[in-house]
Design a protein around this motif. Sequence first.
Motif, PDB file in Angstrom:
ATOM      1  N   ARG A   1      42.203  29.427  53.859  1.00 41.98           N
ATOM      2  CA  ARG A   1      42.067  28.829  52.521  1.00 41.98           C
ATOM      3  C   ARG A   1      40.654  29.046  51.971  1.00 41.98           C
ATOM      4  O   ARG A   1      40.478  29.408  50.811  1.00 41.98           O
ATOM      5  CB  ARG A   1      42.422  27.341  52.551  1.00 41.98           C
ATOM      6  N   GLN A   2      39.638  28.843  52.807  1.00 40.63           N
ATOM      7  CA  GLN A   2      38.253  29.046  52.364  1.00 40.63           C
ATOM      8  C   GLN A   2      37.997  30.512  52.051  1.00 40.63           C
ATOM      9  O   GLN A   2      37.352  30.842  51.054  1.00 40.63           O
ATOM     10  CB  GLN A   2      37.263  28.547  53.419  1.00 40.63           C
ATOM     11  N   VAL A   3      38.495  31.399  52.893  1.00 36.54           N
ATOM     12  CA  VAL A   3      38.320  32.837  52.659  1.00 36.54           C
ATOM     13  C   VAL A   3      38.902  33.222  51.301  1.00 36.54           C
ATOM     14  O   VAL A   3      38.271  33.945  50.519  1.00 36.54           O
ATOM     15  CB  VAL A   3      38.962  33.654  53.801  1.00 36.54           C
ATOM     16  N   PHE A   4      40.101  32.743  50.982  1.00 36.68           N
ATOM     17  CA  PHE A   4      40.718  33.112  49.711  1.00 36.68           C
ATOM     18  C   PHE A   4      40.012  32.452  48.528  1.00 36.68           C
ATOM     19  O   PHE A   4      39.969  33.040  47.443  1.00 36.68           O
ATOM     20  CB  PHE A   4      42.226  32.873  49.742  1.00 36.68           C
ATOM     21  N   GLU A   5      39.437  31.293  48.715  1.00 35.68           N
ATOM     22  CA  GLU A   5      38.612  30.708  47.654  1.00 35.68           C
ATOM     23  C   GLU A   5      37.366  31.555  47.435  1.00 35.68           C
ATOM     24  O   GLU A   5      36.948  31.783  46.289  1.00 35.68           O
ATOM     25  CB  GLU A   5      38.242  29.258  47.978  1.00 35.68           C
ATOM     26  N   ASN A   6      36.761  32.032  48.517  1.00 34.92           N
ATOM     27  CA  ASN A   6      35.591  32.899  48.389  1.00 34.92           C
ATOM     28  C   ASN A   6      35.973  34.219  47.716  1.00 34.92           C
ATOM     29  O   ASN A   6      35.228  34.717  46.858  1.00 34.92           O
ATOM     30  CB  ASN A   6      34.965  33.161  49.762  1.00 34.92           C
ATOM     31  N   LEU A   7      37.115  34.794  48.097  1.00 30.33           N
ATOM     32  CA  LEU A   7      37.573  36.016  47.442  1.00 30.33           C
ATOM     33  C   LEU A   7      37.770  35.784  45.951  1.00 30.33           C
ATOM     34  O   LEU A   7      37.375  36.612  45.121  1.00 30.33           O
ATOM     35  CB  LEU A   7      38.882  36.511  48.072  1.00 30.33           C
ATOM     36  N   LYS A   8      38.376  34.659  45.603  1.00 30.98           N
ATOM     37  CA  LYS A   8      38.614  34.328  44.192  1.00 30.98           C
ATOM     38  C   LYS A   8      37.294  34.294  43.427  1.00 30.98           C
ATOM     39  O   LYS A   8      37.187  34.862  42.337  1.00 30.98           O
ATOM     40  CB  LYS A   8      39.327  32.982  44.092  1.00 30.98           C
ATOM     41  N   ARG A   9      36.284  33.651  43.986  1.00 33.22           N
ATOM     42  CA  ARG A   9      34.984  33.560  43.320  1.00 33.22           C
ATOM     43  C   ARG A   9      34.338  34.937  43.176  1.00 33.22           C
ATOM     44  O   ARG A   9      33.733  35.243  42.136  1.00 33.22           O
ATOM     45  CB  ARG A   9      34.070  32.613  44.092  1.00 33.22           C
TER      46      ARG A   9
ATOM     47  N   ALA B   1      33.524  36.918  39.680  1.00 34.78           N
ATOM     48  CA  ALA B   1      32.171  37.407  39.400  1.00 34.78           C
ATOM     49  C   ALA B   1      32.200  38.875  38.985  1.00 34.78           C
ATOM     50  O   ALA B   1      31.347  39.321  38.213  1.00 34.78           O
ATOM     51  CB  ALA B   1      31.269  37.209  40.615  1.00 34.78           C
ATOM     52  N   GLY B   2      33.185  39.619  39.488  1.00 36.85           N
ATOM     53  CA  GLY B   2      33.350  41.017  39.120  1.00 36.85           C
ATOM     54  C   GLY B   2      34.252  41.215  37.917  1.00 36.85           C
ATOM     55  O   GLY B   2      34.595  42.350  37.575  1.00 36.85           O
ATOM     56  N   GLY B   3      34.681  40.125  37.283  1.00 40.23           N
ATOM     57  CA  GLY B   3      35.545  40.215  36.116  1.00 40.23           C
ATOM     58  C   GLY B   3      37.012  40.419  36.440  1.00 40.23           C
ATOM     59  O   GLY B   3      37.791  40.814  35.581  1.00 40.23           O
ATOM     60  N   ALA B   4      37.403  40.134  37.665  1.00 41.64           N
ATOM     61  CA  ALA B   4      38.777  40.381  38.122  1.00 41.64           C
ATOM     62  C   ALA B   4      39.448  39.087  38.550  1.00 41.64           C
ATOM     63  O   ALA B   4      38.813  38.039  38.681  1.00 41.64           O
ATOM     64  CB  ALA B   4      38.766  41.375  39.291  1.00 41.64           C
ATOM     65  N   THR B   5      40.754  39.195  38.783  1.00 35.13           N
ATOM     66  CA  THR B   5      41.553  38.115  39.356  1.00 35.13           C
ATOM     67  C   THR B   5      42.390  38.712  40.479  1.00 35.13           C
ATOM     68  O   THR B   5      42.409  39.935  40.680  1.00 35.13           O
ATOM     69  CB  THR B   5      42.493  37.475  38.311  1.00 35.13           C
ATOM     70  N   PHE B   6      43.141  37.863  41.144  1.00 30.21           N
ATOM     71  CA  PHE B   6      44.020  38.381  42.192  1.00 30.21           C
ATOM     72  C   PHE B   6      45.098  39.302  41.627  1.00 30.21           C
ATOM     73  O   PHE B   6      45.618  40.150  42.339  1.00 30.21           O
ATOM     74  CB  PHE B   6      44.642  37.240  42.995  1.00 30.21           C
ATOM     75  N   ALA B   7      45.425  39.174  40.350  1.00 30.52           N
ATOM     76  CA  ALA B   7      46.399  40.070  39.728  1.00 30.52           C
ATOM     77  C   ALA B   7      45.880  41.506  39.684  1.00 30.52           C
ATOM     78  O   ALA B   7      46.670  42.449  39.578  1.00 30.52           O
ATOM     79  CB  ALA B   7      46.734  39.590  38.321  1.00 30.52           C
ATOM     80  N   ASP B   8      44.564  41.692  39.788  1.00 28.97           N
ATOM     81  CA  ASP B   8      43.953  43.021  39.762  1.00 28.97           C
ATOM     82  C   ASP B   8      43.776  43.618  41.156  1.00 28.97           C
ATOM     83  O   ASP B   8      43.351  44.769  41.281  1.00 28.97           O
ATOM     84  CB  ASP B   8      42.577  42.941  39.082  1.00 28.97           C
TER      85      ASP B   8
ATOM     86  N   ALA C   1      49.359  31.829  48.028  1.00 28.27           N
ATOM     87  CA  ALA C   1      48.953  30.863  47.012  1.00 28.27           C
ATOM     88  C   ALA C   1      48.144  31.533  45.905  1.00 28.27           C
ATOM     89  O   ALA C   1      47.932  30.939  44.852  1.00 28.27           O
ATOM     90  CB  ALA C   1      48.137  29.742  47.652  1.00 28.27           C
ATOM     91  N   HIS C   2      47.725  32.785  46.139  1.00 27.19           N
ATOM     92  CA  HIS C   2      46.862  33.478  45.177  1.00 27.19           C
ATOM     93  C   HIS C   2      47.465  34.750  44.585  1.00 27.19           C
ATOM     94  O   HIS C   2      47.067  35.157  43.504  1.00 27.19           O
ATOM     95  CB  HIS C   2      45.518  33.814  45.829  1.00 27.19           C
ATOM     96  N   VAL C   3      48.366  35.404  45.305  1.00 28.08           N
ATOM     97  CA  VAL C   3      48.908  36.676  44.812  1.00 28.08           C
ATOM     98  C   VAL C   3      50.342  36.496  44.328  1.00 28.08           C
ATOM     99  O   VAL C   3      51.005  35.518  44.678  1.00 28.08           O
ATOM    100  CB  VAL C   3      48.864  37.788  45.898  1.00 28.08           C
ATOM    101  N   ASP C   4      50.794  37.443  43.537  1.00 35.05           N
ATOM    102  CA  ASP C   4      52.185  37.477  43.095  1.00 35.05           C
ATOM    103  C   ASP C   4      53.011  37.996  44.270  1.00 35.05           C
ATOM    104  O   ASP C   4      52.956  39.180  44.591  1.00 35.05           O
ATOM    105  CB  ASP C   4      52.309  38.401  41.881  1.00 35.05           C
ATOM    106  N   VAL C   5      53.759  37.120  44.913  1.00 31.23           N
ATOM    107  CA  VAL C   5      54.488  37.513  46.125  1.00 31.23           C
ATOM    108  C   VAL C   5      55.607  38.505  45.825  1.00 31.23           C
ATOM    109  O   VAL C   5      56.068  39.199  46.727  1.00 31.23           O
ATOM    110  CB  VAL C   5      55.034  36.293  46.903  1.00 31.23           C
ATOM    111  N   ALA C   6      56.035  38.600  44.568  1.00 31.32           N
ATOM    112  CA  ALA C   6      57.044  39.590  44.203  1.00 31.32           C
ATOM    113  C   ALA C   6      56.427  40.979  44.081  1.00 31.32           C
ATOM    114  O   ALA C   6      57.141  41.985  44.190  1.00 31.32           O
ATOM    115  CB  ALA C   6      57.719  39.200  42.890  1.00 31.32           C
ATOM    116  N   ARG C   7      55.112  41.040  43.848  1.00 38.79           N
ATOM    117  CA  ARG C   7      54.392  42.303  43.704  1.00 38.79           C
ATOM    118  C   ARG C   7      53.052  42.186  44.434  1.00 38.79           C
ATOM    119  O   ARG C   7      51.991  42.238  43.805  1.00 38.79           O
ATOM    120  CB  ARG C   7      54.194  42.626  42.233  1.00 38.79           C
TER     121      ARG C   7
END
Length: 129
Positions: free
Chosen positions: A52-60, A64-71, A94-100
Amino acid sequence: MLTHISPDGVAPAQGYSHAVVGEGRLVVISGQIALDEKGNLVGEGDPAAQARQVFENLKRCLEAGGATFADVAKLTFYVTDVAFLPAIRVARDAHVDVARPPAGTAVQVAALFRPDLLLEVEALAVLPW
């Protein structure tokens, strides 16, 4: 925009895409570990809490790079025990589109740079021009 591909002749992927194609600017996120903003370990001995912490860090980092998990086109998982993968998938889903989902690779390693770390995850994202 990313295109997720499931090529003919390749076994169906479960929880990842075999190939993801995108055109644009590349955002490369270094492997993230379960440290909070003060450098303290989150979830000692607990792969779910660390994930959970790793994915929160990835999100941040993505933000910061102008992206989201959708990218995100690709995630690479380094784990000290593949038995942690189900807990990591819950955090990922909890962060990615599990269908894609993004393309992915999971590698069991003998150790990470600190013995209390159970996983590290890096990401590649593609932003439109």
